[in-house]
Scaffold this motif. Structure first.
Motif, PDB file in Angstrom:
ATOM      1  N   GLU A 172     -14.994   0.763  -9.673  1.00  0.00           N
ATOM      2  CA  GLU A 172     -14.342   1.199  -8.456  1.00  0.00           C
ATOM      3  C   GLU A 172     -15.067   0.677  -7.224  1.00  0.00           C
ATOM      4  O   GLU A 172     -16.249   0.326  -7.280  1.00  0.00           O
ATOM      5  N   LEU A 173     -14.347   0.642  -6.119  1.00  0.00           N
ATOM      6  CA  LEU A 173     -14.938   0.233  -4.854  1.00  0.00           C
ATOM      7  C   LEU A 173     -15.777   1.360  -4.266  1.00  0.00           C
ATOM      8  O   LEU A 173     -15.746   2.499  -4.728  1.00  0.00           O
ATOM      9  N   ASP A 174     -16.531   1.032  -3.228  1.00  0.00           N
ATOM     10  CA  ASP A 174     -17.313   2.020  -2.515  1.00  0.00           C
ATOM     11  C   ASP A 174     -16.416   3.173  -2.066  1.00  0.00           C
ATOM     12  O   ASP A 174     -15.245   2.977  -1.724  1.00  0.00           O
ATOM     13  N   TRP A 175     -16.968   4.381  -2.024  1.00  0.00           N
ATOM     14  CA  TRP A 175     -16.181   5.581  -1.700  1.00  0.00           C
ATOM     15  C   TRP A 175     -15.521   5.488  -0.325  1.00  0.00           C
ATOM     16  O   TRP A 175     -14.444   6.083  -0.110  1.00  0.00           O
ATOM     17  N   THR A 176     -16.143   4.768   0.595  1.00  0.00           N
ATOM     18  CA  THR A 176     -15.554   4.691   1.928  1.00  0.00           C
ATOM     19  C   THR A 176     -14.192   4.002   1.902  1.00  0.00           C
ATOM     20  O   THR A 176     -13.275   4.399   2.637  1.00  0.00           O
ATOM     21  N   TYR A 177     -14.054   2.974   1.058  1.00  0.00           N
ATOM     22  CA  TYR A 177     -12.751   2.325   0.931  1.00  0.00           C
ATOM     23  C   TYR A 177     -11.741   3.262   0.277  1.00  0.00           C
ATOM     24  O   TYR A 177     -10.576   3.316   0.680  1.00  0.00           O
ATOM     25  N   GLN A 178     -12.190   3.980  -0.741  1.00  0.00           N
ATOM     26  CA  GLN A 178     -11.279   4.882  -1.431  1.00  0.00           C
ATOM     27  C   GLN A 178     -10.779   5.993  -0.512  1.00  0.00           C
ATOM     28  O   GLN A 178      -9.595   6.348  -0.524  1.00  0.00           O
ATOM     29  N   VAL A 179     -11.688   6.546   0.289  1.00  0.00           N
ATOM     30  CA  VAL A 179     -11.304   7.630   1.193  1.00  0.00           C
ATOM     31  C   VAL A 179     -10.478   7.095   2.359  1.00  0.00           C
ATOM     32  O   VAL A 179      -9.369   7.569   2.628  1.00  0.00           O
ATOM     33  N   ASN A 180     -11.002   6.097   3.063  1.00  0.00           N
ATOM     34  CA  ASN A 180     -10.302   5.596   4.246  1.00  0.00           C
ATOM     35  C   ASN A 180      -9.016   4.868   3.895  1.00  0.00           C
ATOM     36  O   ASN A 180      -8.122   4.751   4.736  1.00  0.00           O
ATOM     37  N   GLY A 181      -8.931   4.365   2.657  1.00  0.00           N
ATOM     38  CA  GLY A 181      -7.711   3.685   2.225  1.00  0.00           C
ATOM     39  C   GLY A 181      -6.636   4.618   1.726  1.00  0.00           C
ATOM     40  O   GLY A 181      -5.517   4.189   1.445  1.00  0.00           O
ATOM     41  N   SER A 182      -6.948   5.899   1.608  1.00  0.00           N
ATOM     42  CA  SER A 182      -5.950   6.887   1.184  1.00  0.00           C
ATOM     43  C   SER A 182      -5.139   7.360   2.384  1.00  0.00           C
ATOM     44  O   SER A 182      -5.538   7.180   3.541  1.00  0.00           O
ATOM     45  N   ALA A 183      -4.010   7.999   2.107  1.00  0.00           N
ATOM     46  CA  ALA A 183      -3.158   8.473   3.196  1.00  0.00           C
ATOM     47  C   ALA A 183      -3.853   9.564   3.996  1.00  0.00           C
ATOM     48  O   ALA A 183      -3.853   9.549   5.232  1.00  0.00           O
ATOM     49  N   TRP A 184      -4.489  10.519   3.309  1.00  0.00           N
ATOM     50  CA  TRP A 184      -5.152  11.608   4.029  1.00  0.00           C
ATOM     51  C   TRP A 184      -6.413  11.124   4.746  1.00  0.00           C
ATOM     52  O   TRP A 184      -6.725  11.579   5.852  1.00  0.00           O
ATOM     53  N   GLY A 185      -7.125  10.185   4.114  1.00  0.00           N
ATOM     54  CA  GLY A 185      -8.329   9.648   4.743  1.00  0.00           C
ATOM     55  C   GLY A 185      -8.009   8.881   6.012  1.00  0.00           C
ATOM     56  O   GLY A 185      -8.746   8.950   7.006  1.00  0.00           O
ATOM     57  N   GLY A 186      -6.914   8.122   5.968  1.00  0.00           N
ATOM     58  CA  GLY A 186      -6.515   7.379   7.153  1.00  0.00           C
ATOM     59  C   GLY A 186      -6.179   8.290   8.316  1.00  0.00           C
ATOM     60  O   GLY A 186      -6.446   7.974   9.477  1.00  0.00           O
ATOM     61  N   GLY A 187      -5.585   9.455   7.993  1.00  0.00           N
ATOM     62  CA  GLY A 187      -5.208  10.381   9.047  1.00  0.00           C
ATOM     63  C   GLY A 187      -6.344  11.235   9.549  1.00  0.00           C
ATOM     64  O   GLY A 187      -6.422  11.535  10.751  1.00  0.00           O
ATOM     65  N   LEU A 188      -7.256  11.634   8.646  1.00  0.00           N
ATOM     66  CA  LEU A 188      -8.288  12.599   9.008  1.00  0.00           C
ATOM     67  C   LEU A 188      -9.676  11.990   9.185  1.00  0.00           C
ATOM     68  O   LEU A 188     -10.366  12.267  10.159  1.00  0.00           O
ATOM     69  N   MET A 189     -10.113  11.170   8.216  1.00  0.00           N
ATOM     70  CA  MET A 189     -11.482  10.665   8.229  1.00  0.00           C
ATOM     71  C   MET A 189     -11.674   9.517   9.212  1.00  0.00           C
ATOM     72  O   MET A 189     -12.691   9.446   9.915  1.00  0.00           O
ATOM     73  N   VAL A 190     -10.703   8.620   9.266  1.00  0.00           N
ATOM     74  CA  VAL A 190     -10.850   7.437  10.121  1.00  0.00           C
ATOM     75  C   VAL A 190     -11.084   7.801  11.586  1.00  0.00           C
ATOM     76  O   VAL A 190     -11.975   7.228  12.233  1.00  0.00           O
ATOM     77  N   PRO A 191     -10.333   8.739  12.181  1.00  0.00           N
ATOM     78  CA  PRO A 191     -10.626   9.083  13.579  1.00  0.00           C
ATOM     79  C   PRO A 191     -12.035   9.617  13.784  1.00  0.00           C
ATOM     80  O   PRO A 191     -12.671   9.324  14.803  1.00  0.00           O
ATOM     81  N   LEU A 192     -12.550  10.383  12.816  1.00  0.00           N
ATOM     82  CA  LEU A 192     -13.918  10.894  12.926  1.00  0.00           C
ATOM     83  C   LEU A 192     -14.926   9.746  12.942  1.00  0.00           C
ATOM     84  O   LEU A 192     -15.855   9.727  13.763  1.00  0.00           O
ATOM     85  N   LEU A 193     -14.744   8.800  12.018  1.00  0.00           N
ATOM     86  CA  LEU A 193     -15.651   7.659  11.970  1.00  0.00           C
ATOM     87  C   LEU A 193     -15.537   6.817  13.235  1.00  0.00           C
ATOM     88  O   LEU A 193     -16.539   6.372  13.803  1.00  0.00           O
ATOM     89  N   SER A 194     -14.317   6.614  13.690  1.00  0.00           N
ATOM     90  CA  SER A 194     -14.098   5.813  14.886  1.00  0.00           C
ATOM     91  C   SER A 194     -14.777   6.442  16.101  1.00  0.00           C
ATOM     92  O   SER A 194     -15.323   5.743  16.952  1.00  0.00           O
ATOM     93  N   ALA A 195     -14.778   7.768  16.158  1.00  0.00           N
ATOM     94  CA  ALA A 195     -15.343   8.459  17.311  1.00  0.00           C
ATOM     95  C   ALA A 195     -16.857   8.576  17.265  1.00  0.00           C
ATOM     96  O   ALA A 195     -17.518   8.520  18.308  1.00  0.00           O
ATOM     97  N   PHE A 196     -17.422   8.692  16.042  1.00  0.00           N
ATOM     98  CA  PHE A 196     -18.819   9.106  15.965  1.00  0.00           C
ATOM     99  C   PHE A 196     -19.768   8.172  15.213  1.00  0.00           C
ATOM    100  O   PHE A 196     -20.972   8.414  15.212  1.00  0.00           O
ATOM    101  N   VAL A 197     -19.273   7.126  14.569  1.00  0.00           N
ATOM    102  CA  VAL A 197     -20.192   6.226  13.858  1.00  0.00           C
ATOM    103  C   VAL A 197     -21.189   5.628  14.838  1.00  0.00           C
ATOM    104  O   VAL A 197     -20.800   5.049  15.856  1.00  0.00           O
TER     105      VAL A 197
END
Length: 323
Positions: A172-197
């Motif tokens: 499997e790929l790194d967990w970040t791809y699995q999470v951010n590539g999912s529908a829920w990850g794109g909606g919830l996790m990506v904005p958090l990373l975009s704002a705070f990384v």
């Protein structure tokens, strides 16, 4: 209980709003710092960012995951523009190229541009610019797009794959791809990373991509990694990578139909796109494919060993009768 519920709901709504505002602020800053360096042309309603320079036989450069045209304009394009007309393009959803389809733009989806769709879009863009029988070079994810180009079209001179994706991988790929590539990850996790990384994350990511070599001085400042932290770009990148394997499985079955010259440059210390999984198999799949293995070299030969990549381009040009 109702009061507690409404308080919690209000805090959630406020938190979401703050995250989106902070993400939007970082995006505006990134876009101001790293504007388009070329022109944006309309390709069937999709804006494609492209930069063209030099003279000679046509050479098309396609960047990898998380990349944009600046990866090539850092140094590499200057090394080849005296002998080739170089056309560099942003892939869909990355840099300054738009997504291909409306469904790809949603925050809550896994819809993405396949390698074949990307190749068709970029080919149409180069057609508008008068590119004729090009050598198509792809790095990393761009390698699979270059192979898709060769599978879809026969009016190219050849392919150069640099540390390119080519074959299905185990595991499997790194967990970040699995999470951010999912529908829920794109909606919830990506904005958090975009704002705070933090900026340190970017520096560590660049170091990891170049390992065991080091990134050249000034690379990070030039290439604009903050562009990939935009919400739309992060979603596009994660979905394209996370859902890539099924497309590679199907494409690899047809590699035997590729008749143009194929040259491959790959480091044996590449842990991002391992040589033995991807490029090492190509000579048995594509007649005449030639693989140049760089001992001790990681994932970025176009920067750490550009002479090897230029030699591969020249070999394709010679094999195709362009030189």
């Amino acid at each position: 209980m109702k009061t507690v519920f409404y308080v919690v709901l209000g805090l959630v709504v406020l938190t979401v709003a703050v995250v989106q505002v902070l993400a939007a602020k970082r995006e505006r800053d990134a876009e101001a710092a790293f504007p388009p360096t070329g022109q944006i042309i309309d390709v069937n309603g999709v804006g494609v960012h492209v930069e063209q320079m030099g003279t000679g036989p046509d050479l098309v450069l396609i960047h990898g995951a998380s990349g944009n045209t600046r990866d090539y304009t850092f140094v590499f394009a200057d090394l080849v523009k005296d002998r080739y007309r170089v056309t560099i393009l942003d892939r869909p959803g990355l840099g300054w190229t738009e997504q291909i389809a409306p469904q790809h733009r949603s925050a809550w989806t896994t819809a993405h541009a396949t390698p074949t769709q990307q190749a068709r879009l970029l080919k149409a863009a180069t057609d508008q610019l008068g590119v004729d029988r090009p050598i198509v070079l792809g790095h990393s994810f761009g390698g699979i797009v270059a192979l898709a180009w060769a599978l879809e079209f026969d009016d190219l001179a050849g392919v150069v794959s640099v540390a390119g994706v080519a074959n299905p991988w185990p595991g499997e790929l790194d967990w970040t791809y699995q999470v951010n590539g999912s529908a829920w990850g794109g909606g919830l996790m990506v904005p958090l990373l975009s704002a705070f990384v933090p900026e340190s994350y970017i520096d560590n990511a660049v170091s990891g991509i170049f390992a065991p070599q080091s990134a050249p001085d000034g690379y990070t400042a030039h290439v604009g990694p903050a562009l990939i932290l935009r919400r739309a770009s992060m979603r596009a990148n994660a979905r394209q990578v996370n859902w890539l394997r099924p497309h590679v499985v199907e494409m690899s079955k047809d590699y035997g139909s590729i008749s143009v010259p194929v040259e491959v440059v790959h480091g044996d210390a590449d842990t991002i796109v391992p040589l033995d999984v991807h490029s090492a198999k190509l000579p048995g799949q594509i007649e005449g494919a030639n693989v140049t293995v760089l001992p001790g070299v990681g994932h970025m030969p176009q920067h750490t060993h550009p002479e090897a990549v230029i030699d591969a381009i020249d070999r394709v040009a010679a094999r195709a009768g362009l030189r």
